[in-house]
Design an enzyme around this catalytic site. Structure first.
Site, PDB file in Angstrom:
ATOM      1  N   GLY A   1      90.430  52.453   8.667  1.00 34.80           N
ATOM      2  CA  GLY A   1      89.620  52.827   7.498  1.00 34.80           C
ATOM      3  C   GLY A   1      89.217  54.293   7.567  1.00 34.80           C
TER       4      GLY A   1
ATOM      5  N   VAL B   1      89.845  69.984  16.018  1.00 35.60           N
ATOM      6  CA  VAL B   1      90.962  69.780  16.958  1.00 35.60           C
ATOM      7  C   VAL B   1      92.016  70.867  16.745  1.00 35.60           C
ATOM      8  CG1 VAL B   1      92.893  68.234  17.513  1.00 35.60           C
ATOM      9  CG2 VAL B   1      90.593  67.291  17.227  1.00 35.60           C
TER      10      VAL B   1
ATOM     11  N   ARG C   1      97.347  51.431   7.709  1.00 38.34           N
ATOM     12  CA  ARG C   1      97.426  50.415   8.766  1.00 38.34           C
ATOM     13  C   ARG C   1      98.924  50.137   8.943  1.00 38.34           C
ATOM     14  NH1 ARG C   1      91.829  49.037   9.045  1.00 38.34           N
ATOM     15  NH2 ARG C   1      90.891  49.293   6.999  1.00 38.34           N
TER      16      ARG C   1
ATOM     17  N   ASP D   1      88.209  50.696  16.473  1.00 40.70           N
ATOM     18  CA  ASP D   1      88.640  49.970  17.676  1.00 40.70           C
ATOM     19  C   ASP D   1      90.093  49.513  17.596  1.00 40.70           C
ATOM     20  OD1 ASP D   1      87.929  48.166  15.703  1.00 40.70           O
ATOM     21  OD2 ASP D   1      87.116  46.693  17.099  1.00 40.70           O
ATOM     22  N   GLY D   2      90.572  49.149  16.411  1.00 44.52           N
ATOM     23  CA  GLY D   2      91.972  48.740  16.254  1.00 44.52           C
ATOM     24  C   GLY D   2      92.898  49.889  16.614  1.00 44.52           C
TER      25      GLY D   2
ATOM     26  N   THR E   1      84.626  55.893  12.315  1.00 44.91           N
ATOM     27  CA  THR E   1      84.425  54.620  11.603  1.00 44.91           C
ATOM     28  C   THR E   1      83.011  54.576  11.041  1.00 44.91           C
ATOM     29  OG1 THR E   1      84.213  52.220  11.869  1.00 44.91           O
ATOM     30  CG2 THR E   1      83.991  53.512  13.867  1.00 44.91           C
TER      31      THR E   1
ATOM     32  N   ASP F   1      81.463  51.940  10.601  1.00 45.97           N
ATOM     33  CA  ASP F   1      80.801  50.721  11.106  1.00 45.97           C
ATOM     34  C   ASP F   1      79.936  50.938  12.351  1.00 45.97           C
ATOM     35  OD1 ASP F   1      81.823  49.177   9.109  1.00 45.97           O
ATOM     36  OD2 ASP F   1      83.607  48.576  10.240  1.00 45.97           O
TER      37      ASP F   1
ATOM     38  N   ASP G   1      80.652  50.540  15.431  1.00 41.67           N
ATOM     39  CA  ASP G   1      80.741  49.345  16.282  1.00 41.67           C
ATOM     40  C   ASP G   1      81.568  49.590  17.547  1.00 41.67           C
ATOM     41  OD1 ASP G   1      83.089  49.708  14.932  1.00 41.67           O
ATOM     42  OD2 ASP G   1      83.426  47.592  14.515  1.00 41.67           O
TER      43      ASP G   1
ATOM     44  N   ARG H   1      82.269  44.289   8.002  1.00 42.59           N
ATOM     45  CA  ARG H   1      82.903  42.966   8.151  1.00 42.59           C
ATOM     46  C   ARG H   1      82.494  42.328   9.469  1.00 42.59           C
ATOM     47  NH1 ARG H   1      87.690  44.962   5.812  1.00 42.59           N
ATOM     48  NH2 ARG H   1      88.424  45.536   7.886  1.00 42.59           N
TER      49      ARG H   1
ATOM     50  N   ALA I   1      63.637  46.537   3.225  1.00 40.78           N
ATOM     51  CA  ALA I   1      64.150  45.198   2.865  1.00 40.78           C
ATOM     52  C   ALA I   1      63.295  44.093   3.483  1.00 40.78           C
ATOM     53  CB  ALA I   1      65.588  45.067   3.345  1.00 40.78           C
ATOM     54  N   GLU I   2      63.170  43.000   2.738  1.00 36.66           N
ATOM     55  CA  GLU I   2      62.431  41.826   3.238  1.00 36.66           C
ATOM     56  C   GLU I   2      63.253  41.089   4.293  1.00 36.66           C
ATOM     57  OE1 GLU I   2      61.750  42.896   0.203  1.00 36.66           O
ATOM     58  OE2 GLU I   2      59.600  42.933   0.598  1.00 36.66           O
TER      59      GLU I   2
END
Ligand code: ATP
Length: 329
Positions: free
Chosen positions: A17, A29, A78, A109-110, A132, A134, A136, A178, A193-194
């Site tokens: 992504g 780079v 991908r 990570d992929g 990313t 995410d 993660d 995801r 947010a609640e």
């Protein structure tokens, strides 16, 4: 297996992504490589372009005026073929014929799983940059794109809150993620947010509805639930359906923020992280590092083996959920 000799030429690609700030990393780079008299090649469309030989030499002007642009000038993709040894072999041949013995992979990570295999199987030094939204990946406190994405989500939710407040409504807002709940957690906390529903923690949905009904009784009608797309009930629409079934009188609307979170000009933080890590990707290659990801921990550059970066995913501490609940009373 890897050639520990001098880095002769570097290839760079973006994979998986896209995330805002990838261009700033490419720029860093390319220019660091050129400063060190190393040739640098841009590989189009990630591993797909590597296999299909879409590779062009870059110079310092090729990356002019891109630091502020979202997306990636190298495009991303991908690639199923890179999952097979034959595909990776073809990719290696394309690098070999240009004398490229260092490869910088900007992705998630992929992409690092692919790079790890590639670096073990062939004579190529691979180094990763965490690109990313995410956030993660272990071995770094920051990933390129997260700060921009989460600020886009916050800006959008602030706008939703205006109309939510005017109508005394409940909104269920879905943000990206995801497998990871960081965008939901950060944007949810930042917008008051609640409830925040994320894939990493089990949610007691009965408790969420009980809380809404209790708030309704004391006339707290403006409520916000932020949901990560990969949480267990099927995203914002799934959560809204359950609430409607169990609390039919709730005035509720759903908003799925979607791809706006991936685009846009990168924030100052993402440009700085990308520039810092991009510089150290080339420095790492020059000093013999391979099969590692560049990360930033406590404001310092760290190199983490791909193995660890992939396996030791970031974890979201349970205390965050307690804090969210207390701050929403
Ligand atoms: P994002 O976090 O944004 O999804 P990502 O890097 O995790 O980014 P993926 O689609 O998971 O995105 O991976 C990108 C590419 O990396 C895949 O299309 C594939 O070519 C390669 N790849 C992923 N996993 C492997 C693997 N186990 N072996 C070889 N290649 C892989």
């Amino acid at each position: 297996m890897n050639d520990r000799q001098k880095i002769r030429s570097i290839g760079i690609l973006t994979s998986g992504g896209d995330s805002p700030g990838m261009n700033a990393a490419i720029r860093a780079v390319v220019r660091t490589a050129i400063y060190n008299n190393i040739r640098v090649y841009g590989i189009m469309r990630g591993y797909a372009g590597l296999i299909e030989d879409e590779i062009n030499e870059l110079n310092s002007r090729s990356v002019a005026n891109i630091i502020q642009r979202g997306g990636t000038i190298l495009k991303t993709a991908r690639s199923k073929d890179f999952m097979n040894y034959e595909g990776r072999q073809k990719a290696f041949e394309n690098l070999k014929k240009r004398d490229i013995n260092g490869l910088v992979i900007i992705g998630g990570d992929g992409s690092f799983k692919g790079a790890q295999l590639f670096g073990k199987e062939f004579n190529i030094n691979c180094i990763g940059l965490p690109g990313t939204i995410d956030r993660d990946i272990a071995g770094t406190d920051v990933t390129i794109g997260f700060d921009t994405a989460v600020n886009t989500a916050v800006e959008a939710i602030d706008k939703i809150r205006d109309t939510m407040d005017a109508h005394d409504r409940l909104f269920v807002v879905e943000v990206m993620g995801r497998d990871a709940g960081y965008i939901a957690l950060y944007s949810g906390i930042a917008t008051g947010a609640e409830n925040i529903l994320i894939p990493e923690t089990k949610t007691d949905i009965e408790d969420v509805i009980k809380g809404l009904l209790e708030k309704e009784k004391r006339k707290k009608l403006v409520n916000l639930i932020v949901v990560a797309e990969g949480e267990e009930f099927g995203g914002a629409n799934g959560v809204a359906k359950i609430i409607k079934e169990q609390a039919p009188n709730t005035d509720l609307r759903v908003c799925v923020l979607g791809h706006i979170q991936r685009g846009g000009s990168p924030s100052c933080a993402d440009r700085v992280y990308a520039s810092h890590m991009g510089y150290y990707a080339v420095e790492g290659l020059i000093h013999g590092k391979s099969n590692v990801m560049v990360g930033i921990i406590n404001n310092k550059i760290h190199y983490t083996n791909f193995d660890a970066a992939i396996k030791l995913k970031q974890k979201i501490g349970q205390e965050w959920m307690k804090i969210v609940k207390i701050l929403a009373i």
